[in-house]
Motif scaffolding. Structure first.
Motif, PDB file in Angstrom:
ATOM      1  N   HIS B  48       0.831  -1.187   0.000  1.00 40.75           N
ATOM      2  CA  HIS B  48       0.000   0.000   0.000  1.00 40.75           C
ATOM      3  C   HIS B  48       0.872   1.245   0.000  1.00 40.75           C
ATOM      4  CE1 HIS B  48       0.640  -0.292   4.374  1.00 40.75           C
ATOM      5  NE2 HIS B  48       0.301   0.977   4.453  1.00 40.75           N
ATOM      6  N   TYR B  50       0.959   5.220   1.430  1.00 37.84           N
ATOM      7  CA  TYR B  50       0.422   6.325   2.215  1.00 37.84           C
ATOM      8  C   TYR B  50       1.018   7.575   1.584  1.00 37.84           C
ATOM      9  CZ  TYR B  50      -1.149   9.148   6.102  1.00 37.84           C
ATOM     10  OH  TYR B  50      -1.788  10.098   6.863  1.00 37.84           O
ATOM     11  N   LEU B  97      -5.540   8.765   9.001  1.00 37.59           N
ATOM     12  CA  LEU B  97      -5.656   7.851  10.121  1.00 37.59           C
ATOM     13  C   LEU B  97      -6.386   8.408  11.322  1.00 37.59           C
ATOM     14  CD1 LEU B  97      -2.054   6.436   9.946  1.00 37.59           C
ATOM     15  CD2 LEU B  97      -4.133   5.562   8.891  1.00 37.59           C
ATOM     16  N   LYS B  98      -7.060   9.514  11.149  1.00 33.24           N
ATOM     17  CA  LYS B  98      -7.752  10.066  12.300  1.00 33.24           C
ATOM     18  C   LYS B  98      -8.849   9.111  12.748  1.00 33.24           C
ATOM     19  CE  LYS B  98      -6.711  14.818  11.059  1.00 33.24           C
ATOM     20  NZ  LYS B  98      -7.214  16.050  10.459  1.00 33.24           N
ATOM     21  N   ARG B  99      -9.063   9.077  13.998  1.00 29.41           N
ATOM     22  CA  ARG B  99     -10.002   8.138  14.599  1.00 29.41           C
ATOM     23  C   ARG B  99     -11.375   8.226  13.936  1.00 29.41           C
ATOM     24  NH1 ARG B  99     -10.103   5.588  19.459  1.00 29.41           N
ATOM     25  NH2 ARG B  99      -8.277   6.673  20.227  1.00 29.41           N
ATOM     26  N   GLY B 100     -11.909   7.110  13.625  1.00 28.44           N
ATOM     27  CA  GLY B 100     -13.275   7.015  13.138  1.00 28.44           C
ATOM     28  C   GLY B 100     -13.443   7.188  11.645  1.00 28.44           C
ATOM     29  N   ARG B 101     -12.396   7.536  10.927  1.00 28.53           N
ATOM     30  CA  ARG B 101     -12.567   7.738   9.493  1.00 28.53           C
ATOM     31  C   ARG B 101     -11.531   6.909   8.769  1.00 28.53           C
ATOM     32  NH1 ARG B 101     -17.183   8.890   8.404  1.00 28.53           N
ATOM     33  NH2 ARG B 101     -16.459   9.417   6.320  1.00 28.53           N
ATOM     34  N   ASN B 102     -11.601   5.626   8.941  1.00 26.73           N
ATOM     35  CA  ASN B 102     -10.519   4.823   8.417  1.00 26.73           C
ATOM     36  C   ASN B 102     -10.972   3.577   7.680  1.00 26.73           C
ATOM     37  OD1 ASN B 102     -11.480   3.305  10.495  1.00 26.73           O
ATOM     38  ND2 ASN B 102      -9.833   3.867  11.884  1.00 26.73           N
ATOM     39  N   GLU B 103     -12.241   3.480   7.323  1.00 28.83           N
ATOM     40  CA  GLU B 103     -12.640   2.296   6.578  1.00 28.83           C
ATOM     41  C   GLU B 103     -12.072   2.354   5.171  1.00 28.83           C
ATOM     42  OE1 GLU B 103     -14.864   4.532   7.734  1.00 28.83           O
ATOM     43  OE2 GLU B 103     -16.572   4.743   6.377  1.00 28.83           O
ATOM     44  N   GLN B 104     -11.909   1.197   4.602  1.00 24.86           N
ATOM     45  CA  GLN B 104     -11.397   1.102   3.246  1.00 24.86           C
ATOM     46  C   GLN B 104     -12.557   0.989   2.268  1.00 24.86           C
ATOM     47  OE1 GLN B 104      -8.265  -1.808   2.747  1.00 24.86           O
ATOM     48  NE2 GLN B 104      -7.215  -1.144   4.603  1.00 24.86           N
ATOM     49  N   PHE B 105     -12.390   1.665   1.146  1.00 20.02           N
ATOM     50  CA  PHE B 105     -13.363   1.627   0.072  1.00 20.02           C
ATOM     51  C   PHE B 105     -12.749   0.839  -1.077  1.00 20.02           C
ATOM     52  CE2 PHE B 105     -16.448   4.733   1.604  1.00 20.02           C
ATOM     53  CZ  PHE B 105     -15.729   5.330   2.624  1.00 20.02           C
TER      54      PHE B 105
END
Lengths: 118, 115
Positions: B48, B50, B97-105
């Motif tokens: 991956h 970043y 990587l902020k908390r709560g917004r890290n799901e993968q699409f």
């Protein structure tokens, strides 16, 4: 390293009934994220539901809910009022909370194939 | 709609003939991933990015390479495909990587056949 185990390779449920898919995981971290992804046949993988480990309340998204048992390291998915469109492979996944580069990845379970019986 | 696009959806190549799979995203996500998924198995992360920083999984064969020329595009190059490389290749993206917004699409995948 974290591991995710889905012990049910296949499940089936009658349409309109409720089904629960199991997932357990192993980790030494205290904070992390858990996900259920759905992959219908020949279609792309989509997120069903997400749970933050620091939250005690179980996540819910319409007919989908989880039973998160942190001490037992269990994260099951309950699908209520099953519909034909729910037929898919379901993957449980774990993500580390670390913001260190290289830790953004998901660890997937082996999946559970769910069949809906009309 | 913002999305992850993979081209082509189906790719046939010959044993040993280099092939490139393409992924683009309109989500403006920092992170882009490439997975290999064989039939009825879980996706296996190959590597991956970043932003421009590349992270290769330890067990990803050297035969697999990747390029990310800009935020929107990422390529998977298979230098000398073998029969065992036949699989579905999934591209995914995630925000920072902020908390709560890290799901993968995920994109729809490219199914690779090696003859």
């Amino acid at each position: 390293a974290q591991t995710v185990t889905q012990s049910q390779p296949e499940m089936s449920v009658q349409e309109a009934e409720t089904v629960t898919l199991s997932c357990t995981y192993d980790t030494s971290e205290s904070d992390y994220y858990l996900f259920w992804y759905k992959q219908p046949p020949s279609r792309q993988m989509i997120l069903v539901i997400r749970q933050e480990a620091y939250k005690q309340q179980n996540a819910t998204e319409n007919r989908f809910s989880v039973n998160f048992q942190k001490a037992a390291k269990s994260f099951s998915l309950k699908i209520s009022d099953s519909q034909l469109g729910d037929a898919a492979m379901y993957f449980c996944a774990y993500r580390s909370p670390s913001t260190n580069f290289g830790n953004e990845k998901l660890t997937f379970g082996t999946g559970t194939r769910l069949t809906i019986i009309p | 709609d913002a999305m992850v696009i993979q081209n082509p959806r189906y790719q046939v190549t010959q044993f040993g003939k280099p092939v490139t799979l393409s992924c683009s995203q309109t989500l403006n996500h920092n992170v882009m991933y490439w997975y290999q998924q064989k039939s009825s198995q879980a996706p296996k992360l190959l590597f991956h990015y970043y932003d421009k920083d590349f992270n290769n999984e330890a067990d990803t064969p050297d035969n697999f390479q990747s390029r990310r020329p800009n935020t929107s595009f990422c390529f998977l190059d298979i230098r000398s495909p073998g029969l065992g490389d036949a699989a579905m290749y999934l591209c995914a993206t995630s925000r920072d990587l902020k908390r709560g917004r890290n799901e993968q699409f995920f994109g729809p995948g490219t199914r690779l056949t090696v003859l």
